[in-house]
Enzyme design. Structure first.
Site, PDB file in Angstrom:
ATOM      1  N   TYR A   1      13.942   2.833  -3.467  1.00 43.45           N
ATOM      2  CA  TYR A   1      14.656   1.571  -3.304  1.00 43.45           C
ATOM      3  C   TYR A   1      15.843   1.451  -4.259  1.00 43.45           C
ATOM      4  O   TYR A   1      16.749   0.650  -4.027  1.00 43.45           O
ATOM      5  CB  TYR A   1      13.718   0.382  -3.522  1.00 43.45           C
ATOM      6  CG  TYR A   1      12.658   0.220  -2.457  1.00 43.45           C
ATOM      7  CD1 TYR A   1      12.735   0.895  -1.250  1.00 43.45           C
ATOM      8  CD2 TYR A   1      11.568  -0.616  -2.656  1.00 43.45           C
ATOM      9  CE1 TYR A   1      11.756   0.756  -0.271  1.00 43.45           C
ATOM     10  CE2 TYR A   1      10.594  -0.770  -1.679  1.00 43.45           C
ATOM     11  CZ  TYR A   1      10.693  -0.081  -0.495  1.00 43.45           C
ATOM     12  OH  TYR A   1       9.720  -0.235   0.466  1.00 43.45           O
TER      13      TYR A   1
ATOM     14  N   LYS B   1       2.515  12.081  -2.668  1.00 44.70           N
ATOM     15  CA  LYS B   1       2.608  13.056  -1.581  1.00 44.70           C
ATOM     16  C   LYS B   1       3.074  14.384  -2.161  1.00 44.70           C
ATOM     17  O   LYS B   1       4.088  14.969  -1.769  1.00 44.70           O
ATOM     18  CB  LYS B   1       3.580  12.538  -0.500  1.00 44.70           C
ATOM     19  CG  LYS B   1       3.560  13.338   0.806  1.00 44.70           C
ATOM     20  CD  LYS B   1       2.234  13.258   1.538  1.00 44.70           C
ATOM     21  CE  LYS B   1       2.341  13.977   2.893  1.00 44.70           C
ATOM     22  NZ  LYS B   1       1.024  14.104   3.547  1.00 44.70           N
TER      23      LYS B   1
ATOM     24  N   ASP C   1      -0.967   9.400   2.982  1.00 41.35           N
ATOM     25  CA  ASP C   1      -1.482   9.245   4.341  1.00 41.35           C
ATOM     26  C   ASP C   1      -2.998   9.063   4.327  1.00 41.35           C
ATOM     27  O   ASP C   1      -3.549   8.226   5.059  1.00 41.35           O
ATOM     28  CB  ASP C   1      -1.077  10.424   5.229  1.00 41.35           C
ATOM     29  CG  ASP C   1      -1.213  11.777   4.544  1.00 41.35           C
ATOM     30  OD1 ASP C   1      -1.575  11.826   3.359  1.00 41.35           O
ATOM     31  OD2 ASP C   1      -0.934  12.799   5.213  1.00 41.35           O
TER      32      ASP C   1
ATOM     33  N   ASP D   1       4.534  -0.590  -1.751  1.00 34.97           N
ATOM     34  CA  ASP D   1       4.972  -1.633  -0.827  1.00 34.97           C
ATOM     35  C   ASP D   1       4.119  -1.595   0.441  1.00 34.97           C
ATOM     36  O   ASP D   1       3.612  -2.612   0.918  1.00 34.97           O
ATOM     37  CB  ASP D   1       6.447  -1.412  -0.493  1.00 34.97           C
ATOM     38  CG  ASP D   1       7.094  -2.620   0.161  1.00 34.97           C
ATOM     39  OD1 ASP D   1       6.408  -3.643   0.368  1.00 34.97           O
ATOM     40  OD2 ASP D   1       8.297  -2.544   0.471  1.00 34.97           O
TER      41      ASP D   1
ATOM     42  N   ASP E   1       0.725  -4.287   1.470  1.00 36.34           N
ATOM     43  CA  ASP E   1       0.755  -5.082   2.700  1.00 36.34           C
ATOM     44  C   ASP E   1      -0.437  -4.742   3.588  1.00 36.34           C
ATOM     45  O   ASP E   1      -1.035  -5.621   4.218  1.00 36.34           O
ATOM     46  CB  ASP E   1       2.059  -4.839   3.466  1.00 36.34           C
ATOM     47  CG  ASP E   1       3.212  -5.676   2.923  1.00 36.34           C
ATOM     48  OD1 ASP E   1       3.001  -6.385   1.921  1.00 36.34           O
ATOM     49  OD2 ASP E   1       4.318  -5.615   3.489  1.00 36.34           O
TER      50      ASP E   1
END
Length: 341
Positions: free
Chosen positions: A124, A175, A207, A231, A235
């Site tokens: 970001y 990852k 994942d 993020d 959620d």
């Protein structure tokens, strides 16, 4: 926000604490008033405050603006301006809401997870970013996911310290089988773990973590991860409790005020209808009292009032089901104001 400020004021009064609130514009409201998603005056006010309680920002109205002028830029700028690098997002499923989850009760009841998300680095904020053209003349878009060793170390230490106060289990999510930035992340977290021999450290690819969060959420105690993965996972975790309207968050720095806000967005489709769930904002205010203002008794009052309201069956539209009592945002705000007094 208005409902929460009333509840907070009442809880503070009961404990002999007073609050002085200064309102400032950010996001869409700031764009309409000043043309900027984060006016300098707003950032200056926040820096001079003891803490920041932030309402949701954004909406469809501003989606067509250039990326650098959208409401979300104000939020990113505020986080960076206050160096609020550590985002703490609890995902707790109280027994009263276990049946509100889309998952089976036996999977979610008793879930208590803390997601520690690095907030001012990663994709970001990484540079370079932007648009260009490839050798075929096609438009391209690009971002950079980058972390330094010091950025990973400081967020790792926040997570290890949090785990020490809980069940002493920390899962680092990345990852590293594909991304170099994740390989560095994993190396640094392992190195920091030597200072915390009492903490059980595990590693999980993003994942798999996204799958296990739904398949076996009780596996997790504290999760530490980078900006974009955090993020997404936070959620996803919100649906364990059945609604984004139940999740608070705290974004803290090593010094200066933190930012406390609900995880949910602004929900422009229900704006002005008095049906939004204010509980995440109230719980965010409780985190503010506990982490930034050091008035834990006020935090206790706020959290107990939310629990009592749920016990009595009060539900906003997002959580309502047969057998519970449907209330509007303003109504549950008034109920909580009475309960904390």
């Amino acid at each position: 926000m208005d409902a929460t400020l009333k509840v907070l004021t009442s809880a503070g009064k009961a404990e002999g604490e007073t609050f002085e609130f200064t309102r400032a514009l950010i996001g869409g409201a700031a764009i309409d008033a000043t043309g900027s998603p984060l006016p300098k005056e707003t950032l200056d006010i926040c820096k001079a405050s003891d803490s920041v309680l932030l309402a949701a920002i954004g909406g469809y109205k501003w989606d067509a603006l250039p990326a650098e002028q959208r409401p979300e830029r104000g939020l990113l700028g505020l986080r960076a301006g206050l160096n609020a690098f550590a985002n703490l997002r609890p995902a707790i499923v109280p027994p009263q809401l276990a049946d509100s989850s889309p998952l089976k009760r036996e999977i979610v009841e008793g879930v208590d997870i803390l997601i520690v998300r690095e907030l001012v680095g990663g994709i970001y904020f990484g540079q370079p970013r932007g648009f260009g053209k490839n050798e075929k003349g096609e438009r391209t878009g690009f971002n950079t996911d980058v972390y330094s060793e010091s950025e990973v170390e400081r967020i790792a230490r926040v997570a290890f310290d949090a785990a020490r106060k809980r069940q002493k289990r920390l899962c680092s999510v990345e990852k590293s089988n594909v991304l170099e930035v994740s390989q560095l992340w994993k190396e640094v977290v392992i190195r920091v773990s030597t200072d915390y021999p009492d903490i059980e450290l595990s590693h999980m690819y993003i994942d798999n973590a996204a799958m296990q969060l739904l398949r076996n959420p009780k596996y997790f105690d504290v999760v530490v991860t980078g900006n974009i993965f955090g993020d997404i996972l936070s959620d996803e975790a919100s649906m364990l409790a059945g609604s984004l309207g139940m999740l608070p968050s705290a974004s803290i720095s090593n010094s200066g005020p933190g930012i406390f806000e609900p995880v949910h967005g602004s929900a422009p489709d229900i704006a002005g209808q008095d049906i939004a769930n204010p509980l995440a904002m109230v719980l965010s205010a409780a985190m503010m009292c506990r982490y930034d203002l050091s008035i834990p008794k006020v935090a206790d009052r706020l959290e107990q009032a939310v629990n009592d309201a749920l016990d009595k069956g009060y539900r906003t539209k997002d959580l309502w089901k047969e057998g519970t009592r449907l209330v509007k945002c303003s109504e549950i705000g008034e109920l909580l104001t009475e309960m904390v007094a």
